[in-house]
Write an enzyme that holds these catalytic residues in place. Structure first.
Site, PDB file in Angstrom:
ATOM      1  N   HIS A 145      67.878  43.366  13.818  1.00 27.63           N
ATOM      2  CA  HIS A 145      66.835  43.857  14.716  1.00 27.63           C
ATOM      3  C   HIS A 145      66.947  45.372  14.879  1.00 27.63           C
ATOM      4  O   HIS A 145      65.958  46.104  14.732  1.00 27.63           O
ATOM      5  CB  HIS A 145      66.992  43.144  16.068  1.00 27.63           C
ATOM      6  CG  HIS A 145      66.031  43.547  17.130  1.00 27.63           C
ATOM      7  ND1 HIS A 145      64.989  42.743  17.538  1.00 27.63           N
ATOM      8  CD2 HIS A 145      65.956  44.656  17.907  1.00 27.63           C
ATOM      9  CE1 HIS A 145      64.311  43.341  18.502  1.00 27.63           C
ATOM     10  NE2 HIS A 145      64.885  44.510  18.756  1.00 27.63           N
ATOM     11  N   GLU A 146      68.141  45.859  15.155  1.00 23.91           N
ATOM     12  CA  GLU A 146      68.311  47.308  15.332  1.00 23.91           C
ATOM     13  C   GLU A 146      68.102  48.046  14.008  1.00 23.91           C
ATOM     14  O   GLU A 146      67.502  49.131  13.974  1.00 23.91           O
ATOM     15  CB  GLU A 146      69.691  47.627  15.913  1.00 23.91           C
ATOM     16  CG  GLU A 146      69.989  47.006  17.263  1.00 23.91           C
ATOM     17  CD  GLU A 146      69.008  47.381  18.366  1.00 23.91           C
ATOM     18  OE1 GLU A 146      68.277  48.388  18.222  1.00 23.91           O
ATOM     19  OE2 GLU A 146      68.951  46.646  19.368  1.00 23.91           O
ATOM     20  N   HIS A 149      64.462  48.380  13.540  1.00 23.07           N
ATOM     21  CA  HIS A 149      63.937  49.492  14.346  1.00 23.07           C
ATOM     22  C   HIS A 149      64.153  50.815  13.610  1.00 23.07           C
ATOM     23  O   HIS A 149      63.257  51.641  13.494  1.00 23.07           O
ATOM     24  CB  HIS A 149      64.655  49.575  15.692  1.00 23.07           C
ATOM     25  CG  HIS A 149      64.142  48.643  16.744  1.00 23.07           C
ATOM     26  ND1 HIS A 149      62.817  48.380  16.951  1.00 23.07           N
ATOM     27  CD2 HIS A 149      64.811  47.934  17.699  1.00 23.07           C
ATOM     28  CE1 HIS A 149      62.681  47.549  17.970  1.00 23.07           C
ATOM     29  NE2 HIS A 149      63.881  47.254  18.439  1.00 23.07           N
TER      30      HIS A 149
HETATM   31 ZN   LIG Z   1      64.370  46.009  19.941  1.00 26.45          ZN
END
Ligand SMILES: [Zn+2]
Length: 252
Positions: A145-146, A149
């Protein structure tokens, strides 16, 4: 325009309210929990190519002496999963490459991303608080997830078409957290790369994210929301969007 201010992102977990309040992805002082710098545009995928990593290659540097072997292996596994499913390459940065490299830190500050996408004028950094493997920031999906991003993706629930798929229950959200659910931007600088809204995206929030009263903040309006907020894997849609963003072979 995008140049502007940066965006920080937050993450969250599976647990009920009490656990959510301490969820390292939902650090409330950050924009959308785990994004450190507020962005002017709030879309699912960043559209401007200048914010993509050159040659789809992420030069990275891991803060020394904060992660144990198992945690380092988990970071490597998350990177390998992204590499195996796209044309993204992760390469350890040489000393001269450090200023623009992705800095992976292990501060006791939750899991978050400094800016969305690649930036020449801001720190390219993600933080992964060194939690136990499988917990908090060291769920494999949280690491991905990071990383997503930092590759240029926003949260799924702020995509342009979200109101067709979810209802935001504003009355259940603390006013101080409204910013985490806003998607009023209607420019094309952020878009979904032609992919449908994905309830089960690794970039989606939990139904209870930022709830102030234990009631849901995001309610699905259609079927298919069997895994909202999961932090286990990238979905096929997550993978396609990444490939389209970086114009990987077969997706140009
Ligand atoms: Zn996030």
């Amino acid at each position: 325009m995008l140049g502007l201010k940066l965006v920080l992102i937050l993450l969250f977990c599976w647990e009920p309210l009490n656990a959510l309040e301490s969820d390292p992805e939902l650090t409330s002082t950050y924009y959308q929990g785990d994004i450190l710098n507020r962005g002017a545009k709030r879309r699912n995928g960043i559209g401007n190519e200048i914010f993509r990593w050159p040659n789809a290659t992420v030069r990275y540097f891991i803060q020394p002496n904060v992660f144990d072997k198992a945690q380092l292996a988990h970071i490597s596994e998350a990177m390998a999963t992204i590499m195996n499913n796209s044309c993204i390459t992760y390469v350890i940065a040489k000393e001269e490459e450090l200023p623009l490299a992705l800095n992976i830190t292990g501060l006791n500050d939750g899991c978050n991303t400094e800016v969305l996408g690649y930036r020449k004028n801001a720190p390219n950094r993600i933080n992964l608080q060194p939690h136990q493997i499988g917990k908090g920031c060291f769920r494999i999906g949280s690491i991905m997830h990071e990383l997503l991003h930092s590759l240029g993706f926003e949260h799924q629930h702020v995509s342009q078409n979200r109101d067709e798929y979810v209802r935001i229950e504003w009355e259940n959200i603390d006013k101080n957290q409204f910013t985490n659910f806003i998607n009023e931007d209607d420019t094309t600088h952020w878009h979904n790369f032609g992919e449908a809204y994905d309830y089960n995206s690794v970039m989606h929030y939990l139904p209870m994210a930022f709830s102030k009263n234990g009631q849901p903040t995001i309610v699905a309006l259609k079927k298919g929301n069997y895994d909202m907020g999961q932090r286990i894997k990238m979905t096929k849609s997550d993978i396609r969007k990444l490939n389209k963003m970086y114009k990987c072979h077969g997706y140009v």
